[in-house]
Write a protein that holds these residues in place. Structure first.
Motif, PDB file in Angstrom:
ATOM      1  N   SER A  73      48.102   7.041 -14.788  1.00 13.93           N
ATOM      2  CA  SER A  73      47.454   8.111 -15.541  1.00 13.93           C
ATOM      3  C   SER A  73      45.962   7.819 -15.668  1.00 13.93           C
ATOM      4  N   SER A  75      42.071   9.865 -17.407  1.00 10.79           N
ATOM      5  CA  SER A  75      41.532  10.963 -18.209  1.00 10.79           C
ATOM      6  C   SER A  75      41.120  12.162 -17.368  1.00 10.79           C
ATOM      7  N   ASP A  76      40.935  11.988 -16.054  1.00  6.82           N
ATOM      8  CA  ASP A  76      40.507  13.100 -15.211  1.00  6.82           C
ATOM      9  C   ASP A  76      41.692  13.900 -14.645  1.00  6.82           C
ATOM     10  N   LEU A  77      42.922  13.481 -14.930  1.00 11.53           N
ATOM     11  CA  LEU A  77      44.099  14.189 -14.428  1.00 11.53           C
ATOM     12  C   LEU A  77      44.415  15.402 -15.286  1.00 11.53           C
ATOM     13  N   ALA A  78      44.818  16.488 -14.638  1.00 16.21           N
ATOM     14  CA  ALA A  78      45.280  17.668 -15.365  1.00 16.21           C
ATOM     15  C   ALA A  78      46.583  17.338 -16.099  1.00 16.21           C
ATOM     16  N   TRP A  79      46.933  18.160 -17.084  1.00 19.55           N
ATOM     17  CA  TRP A  79      48.088  17.848 -17.930  1.00 19.55           C
ATOM     18  C   TRP A  79      49.392  17.739 -17.122  1.00 19.55           C
ATOM     19  N   HIS A  80      49.552  18.595 -16.080  1.00 21.74           N
ATOM     20  CA  HIS A  80      50.818  18.553 -15.342  1.00 21.74           C
ATOM     21  C   HIS A  80      50.917  17.312 -14.471  1.00 21.74           C
ATOM     22  N   TYR A  81      49.762  16.736 -14.079  1.00 23.10           N
ATOM     23  CA  TYR A  81      49.807  15.472 -13.342  1.00 23.10           C
ATOM     24  C   TYR A  81      50.111  14.307 -14.285  1.00 23.10           C
ATOM     25  N   ARG A  82      49.620  14.387 -15.507  1.00 24.03           N
ATOM     26  CA  ARG A  82      49.955  13.335 -16.482  1.00 24.03           C
ATOM     27  C   ARG A  82      51.444  13.374 -16.801  1.00 24.03           C
ATOM     28  N   ARG A 183      49.121  13.941  -6.054  1.00 24.06           N
ATOM     29  CA  ARG A 183      48.459  14.956  -6.885  1.00 24.06           C
ATOM     30  C   ARG A 183      48.670  16.331  -6.258  1.00 24.06           C
TER      31      ARG A 183
END
Length: 353
Positions: A73, A75-82, A183
């Motif tokens: 994980s 901080s630059d990942l979108a919510w669905h990638y997290r 991703r």
């Protein structure tokens, strides 16, 4: 205190005790052991569900004191990638898979054939076999804990602890984030569908084992419903995975290139399809040997697929790592399943002769 690590330990201890107490019923013929086993199963399953939600919370918050969060994980990942990071690594995928087994076992107790057979020795043995399978996965989770945490060792160098609940966490300044190949929107869909299908294979396997041991033909009433669930989710998982591979891996005009790991997931789909066809003849008194064989082989092939994917035995774009302790445990589990299934099927075959 590392709450998530504690939850994994509670789930592991409860699951193992639930398995052993379920076996005590057959030794003592006392229903109180079944009641105790069900309570322990509830504790183990609830602990896993809470652990899954807690790991998702840490992934969304990018709490990088946890090694799994640091690796998957950022901080630059979108919510669905997290969210997808929950099953992006071995630890998270085993956690999801084991949680599904406990949820399906609980659902079985209150629905369909499971509700009808709940007070029988057949269902008690189905529970025992299912809990044995879950216990193996819980052992893997204890060895490769998704809540392993960074802490500062004596020399001031960050290390990872897999057992110390009270270690002072060391927060890494950033998260590595997910592998760029992962991703993709399909990452949020393909793996959980496969894990649902894989987990559902546990119950037909357990039912076939129980039916062969107790010589009770009612096992197929419970197994067939869950085999349909397995077939459905495995079909969707394989299909969406083919679209993902076509889009990301650049395999030209083909959605399938017979990648070893892809093929290893297709084979249990074929045996599950054969089971569903054979069931129609089983109702007419035929395929008394073939039907349990297909139920057993389907699950054994799922574990084989898991072994080759996670041991690095086959070279594939899906391979996770080289052969490790976890790979040895899965290999031993595979040998136990194969050996016990072969013995029971041989006994059934020669008794028919």
């Amino acid at each position: 205190m590392n709450t998530g690590m504690g939850l994994i330990w509670i789930a592991g201890a409860s699951g193992l005790l639930a398995f052993f107490t379920s076996l005590l019923y057959f030794l003592r013929q006392d229903r109180k052991f079944i009641a105790l086993s069900e309570k322990l199963e509830l504790i183990g399953g609830s602990s896993l569900v809470v652990a899954i939600l807690l790991l998702a919370y840490h992934l969304f918050g990018v709490d990088t004191q946890f090694s799994y969060v640091f690796q998957h994980s950022s901080s630059d990942l979108a919510w669905h990638y997290r969210l997808s990071a929950l099953w992006a690594g071995q630890e998270g995928s085993f956690l999801i898979w084991t949680g599904f087994i406990f949820i399906m076992l609980a659902v079985t107790r209150f629905t369909g054939a499971g509700r009808v057979l709940r007070d029988t020795d057949l269902f008690a043995l189905i529970r025992s076999v299912s809990l044995f399978v879950a216990s193996v996965f819980l052992l893997l989770l204890a060895l490769k804990n998704p809540f392993s945490m960074y802490y500062l060792a004596g020399a001031g160098i960050p290390e990872v602890t897999n057992w110390n609940l009270f270690a002072e966490p060391f927060v890494v300044s950033y998260g590595q984030g997910m592998n760029p190949l992962l991703r993709n929107l399909w990452m949020a869909i393909h793996p959980p569908l496969l894990f649902l299908g894989y987990a559902a294979f546990t119950l037909p396997f357990a039912a076939a084992i129980a039916g062969l041991v107790l010589k009770d033909s009612r096992w197929s009433e419970l197994a067939t419903g869950w085999m349909r669930v397995s077939w459905l989710f495995l079909t969707l998982g394989i299909g969406f995975g083919a679209f993902w591979a076509y889009e990301v891996l650049g395999w030209g005009a083909w959605y399938w290139t017979w990648d070893p790991v892809e093929t290893s997931s297709l084979i249990p789909w074929l045996t599950a399809t054969a089971y569903l066809h054979a069931k129609f003849r089983f109702r007419q008194g035929e395929y008394g040997f073939m039907l349990p064989m297909l139920a057993l082989v389907s699950f054994v092939l799922v574990i084989f697929s898991t072994f080759v994917t996670r041991s690095g035995l086959w070279v594939s774009v899906h391979s996770w790592q080289d052969f490790t302790t976890e790979g040895m445990i899965i290999a031993s589990f595979l040998l136990i399943l194969t050996g016990s299934s072969t013995i029971l099927l041989a006994r059934r075959y020669f008794s028919e002769e």
